[in-house]
Design a protein around this motif. Structure first.
Motif, short mmCIF file in Angstrom:
data_model
loop_
_atom_site.label_atom_id
_atom_site.label_comp_id
_atom_site.label_asym_id
_atom_site.label_seq_id
_atom_site.Cartn_x
_atom_site.Cartn_y
_atom_site.Cartn_z
N SER A 477 0.89 -1.15 -0.04
CA SER A 477 0.07 -0.02 -0.02
C SER A 477 0.91 1.12 -0.05
O SER A 477 2.25 1.12 -0.02
CB SER A 477 -0.76 -0.08 1.22
N LYS A 481 2.32 -1.03 3.69
CA LYS A 481 1.68 -2.41 4.20
C LYS A 481 1.47 -3.22 3.15
O LYS A 481 1.11 -2.90 1.93
CB LYS A 481 0.18 -1.80 4.93
N LYS A 483 -0.43 -5.52 0.77
CA LYS A 483 -1.59 -5.16 0.17
C LYS A 483 -2.31 -6.75 -0.40
O LYS A 483 -1.66 -7.15 -1.28
CB LYS A 483 -1.42 -4.53 -0.99
N ASN A 485 -5.93 -8.97 -1.82
CA ASN A 485 -7.51 -8.96 -2.07
C ASN A 485 -7.93 -10.16 -1.34
O ASN A 485 -7.36 -10.94 -0.58
CB ASN A 485 -7.72 -8.83 -3.47
#
Length: 600
Positions: A477, A481, A483, A485
């Motif tokens: 991110s 951080k 990232k 899904n």
């Protein structure tokens, strides 16, 4: 005092029992509300924070630039424990509970325990090494990393070349040995003779008892170095399909190792698997042998064997499976008139579990093969039976695009380079990893030579070639951080591919012929294309990505390598390493863009 603190987590598992007890006695617990500042930029930081629950953001003093997010089991600010002041601001993003370790205790542990201190080094390779060391202590695999030394080297009987077969047999019996080395003379390497060789020579080939043993001995003898890993001796036996290797110490012969010795230590029996492959006379028998490959990988991996060792061994086994399938399907008379090549991760020797087929065929010029298409369709189907899924992009020998004569391949490469678009560059990328596995392997050499000749130092072509490595974003991110899904973190596109493809481009630019990404990195470092720290971090990052994917693949028992990585099962140390590794990828992509002047 906190009885709930887990000292088995790295780096606290590096502490001695007394140091761990002192650590636990010194801990306090503090609670911070959402939005509360834990450390202000520029202030002194009197304790190390270790998050029990919650989330904390690290940002610049004005809050405009965010550097990282921390969550359960993460720690901060280590740098402030070793400097006078904290450089950044730390603020709770939600209600947060933390362990607090006083600065003076941390500094004392840091200065009196080198392994604990080394964990906080910025080198990804060193941090990965420490984590692997901790994991190895929890399994039974250390014996495979044993060195070849006097404890496991057998004395070796050496016979003169003119010794008779009868005398050789008698000396083997007296020594209670199954094999001996035979002096070749004239500075040539040793040959080797076994009891089986002697029996066949006399009983089947009609040699007289007084025939010189040198006429029966086979050479050269595969050798390993004293001090090398015992696992590498197993790898040499597997690759060369032999049961014995000599051990050399510099220029001197130190003794021998045989298969029985190694198998007594190496319980996974990888050599037994290769023997089953070699003896298979039908596709069904070969399928039974190939079916045990996943169990071999699982045993090796769960026993903590180094990821690169597993890749080397499995690449060798895969090559033998594919070569045997070729021998069973392709008519014997045509074996010397064509070459089967594999590409992708298989061509690079980086495949662990079976992935999609990526293969092609090079035909000798002028060969007449009326049933070629049918045979290639059968070969593709056979490999599918053996567990190698069909390639969605149809990069397989049942696709005429990937079956050409040597001259046609040379002309095709020239056309691809002339067109110079991303589609043709990706085809060149596929071919850049090609590795001959069956048939007349010499047919590949001129094709690979032409490919390197066309690409070396071609800046515009290489820029187009490299561009796909920069296309996929690193799964981090804006705040640094991880990232992910709902399917997980896309480690293949965001981590593996940028390293593999970027290094492949640099290898072509610099005329490096190695296929394996790790070897390419080493040679790029040797040629000073990559800084030593960059090379080390790229290797460790790629190894970590492969290792984490493989572990989740084995846990899920699903077919094919998983592209997405689940974050939840990872330990704090693994998440930390993964974050660090992805930052390495991000920095490498920036360097590639600058190096090739790629501006999107």
């Amino acid at each position: 005092m906190s009885d709930s603190f887990d000292t088995s987590l790295p780096p606290f598992d590096r502490l001695t029992p007394d140091q761990q007890h002192r650590l636990i006695d010194s801990l306090d617990v503090a609670y911070y509300r959402h939005g509360e500042t834990l450390i202000e930029a520029g202030s002194a930081c009197d304790q190390l924070f270790i998050i029990i629950k919650g989330s904390v953001e690290e940002s610049s003093a004005d809050g405009k630039e965010v550097f990282a997010h921390y969550t359960t089991d993460d720690m901060f600010d280590v740098r402030a424990q070793l400097e006078a002041h904290c450089r950044h601001r730390y603020r709770a993003l939600e209600d947060t509970l933390c362990h607090l370790l006083p600065r003076d205790v941390f500094q004392d542990l840091y200065h009196h325990n080198s392994q604990f201190a080394a964990y906080f080094a910025t080198s990804l390779a060193r941090r990965q090494q420490l984590l692997e060391e901790a994991q190895r202590q929890q399994n039974l695999a250390e014996f495979i990393l044993t060195k070849v030394d006097d404890d496991n080297i057998q004395p070796c009987l050496i016979l003169p070349r003119h010794c008779s077969l009868q005398t050789a047999t008698e000396q083997l019996q007296q020594q209670r040995s199954d094999a001996a080395l035979v002096e070749a003379g004239d500075g040539q390497p040793y040959g080797i003779i076994t009891r089986t060789n002697l029996l066949h020579a006399v009983m089947l080939e009609g040699y007289p008892h007084d025939a010189p043993v040198g006429q029966v001995a086979t050479s050269p003898v595969i050798s390993v170095n004293k001090g090398d890993y015992l696992f590498n001796a197993m790898l040499a036996m597997t690759r060369h399909k032999v049961k014995r290797v000599s051990v050399v110490d510099g220029d001197k012969l130190a003794g021998m190792l045989d298969l029985t010795q190694v198998l007594s230590l190496f319980s996974t029996h990888s050599h037994v698997l290769t023997l089953r492959i070699a003896r298979a006379s039908t596709i069904e028998e070969l399928a039974l042998a190939a079916g045990s490959q996943t169990r071999l990988v699982e045993t090796l991996f769960n026993n903590g064997i180094h990821t690169r060792f597993v890749m080397e061994l499995i690449a060798t086994v895969n090559e033998q499976i594919i070569e045997k399938a070729f021998q069973l399907v392709v008519p014997q008379a045509l074996h010397n008139h064509c070459c089967l090549i594999v590409m992708g991760s298989e061509g690079r020797g980086e495949q662990i579990l079976k992935t999609d087929q990526d293969n092609a065929l090079i035909l000798a010029d002028g060969v007449d093969w009326p049933g070629l298409a049918e045979v290639m369709e059968t070969l593709t189907h056979t490999l599918h039976q053996l567990g190698y899924p069909l390639c969605p992009g149809k990069v397989m020998v049942n696709n005429p695009k990937w079956v050409k004569t040597k001259s046609e391949w040379l002309h095709t490469l020239k056309d691809y380079a002339f067109e110079g678009n991303e589609e043709t560059m990706m085809d060149l990328a596929i071919l850049a990893d090609s590795h001959a596995v069956a048939g007349n392997r010499e047919l590949l050499a001129p094709v690979k030579h032409r490919l390197h000749e066309l690409m070396a130092e071609q800046e515009l072509l290489l820029a187009t070639f490299t561009r796909p490595a920069l296309r996929f974003s690193v799964p981090l991110s804006l705040f640094g951080k991880l990232k992910a899904n709902k399917d997980g973190l896309d480690i293949k596109q965001g981590g593996v591919f940028p390293i593999v493809h970027g290094i492949r481009a640099l290898a072509l630019e610099n005329g490096i012929e190695a296929n394996n990404t790790f070897l390419r990195i080493e040679q790029l470092e040797a040629r000073k294309v990559l800084e030593p720290s960059t090379a080390s971090n790229l290797s460790e990052a790629l190894k970590l990505f492969i290792k984490l994917r493989l572990r989740q693949q084995l846990d899920q028992q699903a077919g094919g390598m998983q592209q997405h990585l689940k974050i939840e099962p990872l330990s704090r140390a693994e998440r930390d390493l993964l974050r660090h590794s992805l930052h390495v990828v991000k920095k490498f992509k920036e360097w590639l863009g600058y190096h090739y002047q790629i501006r999107d």
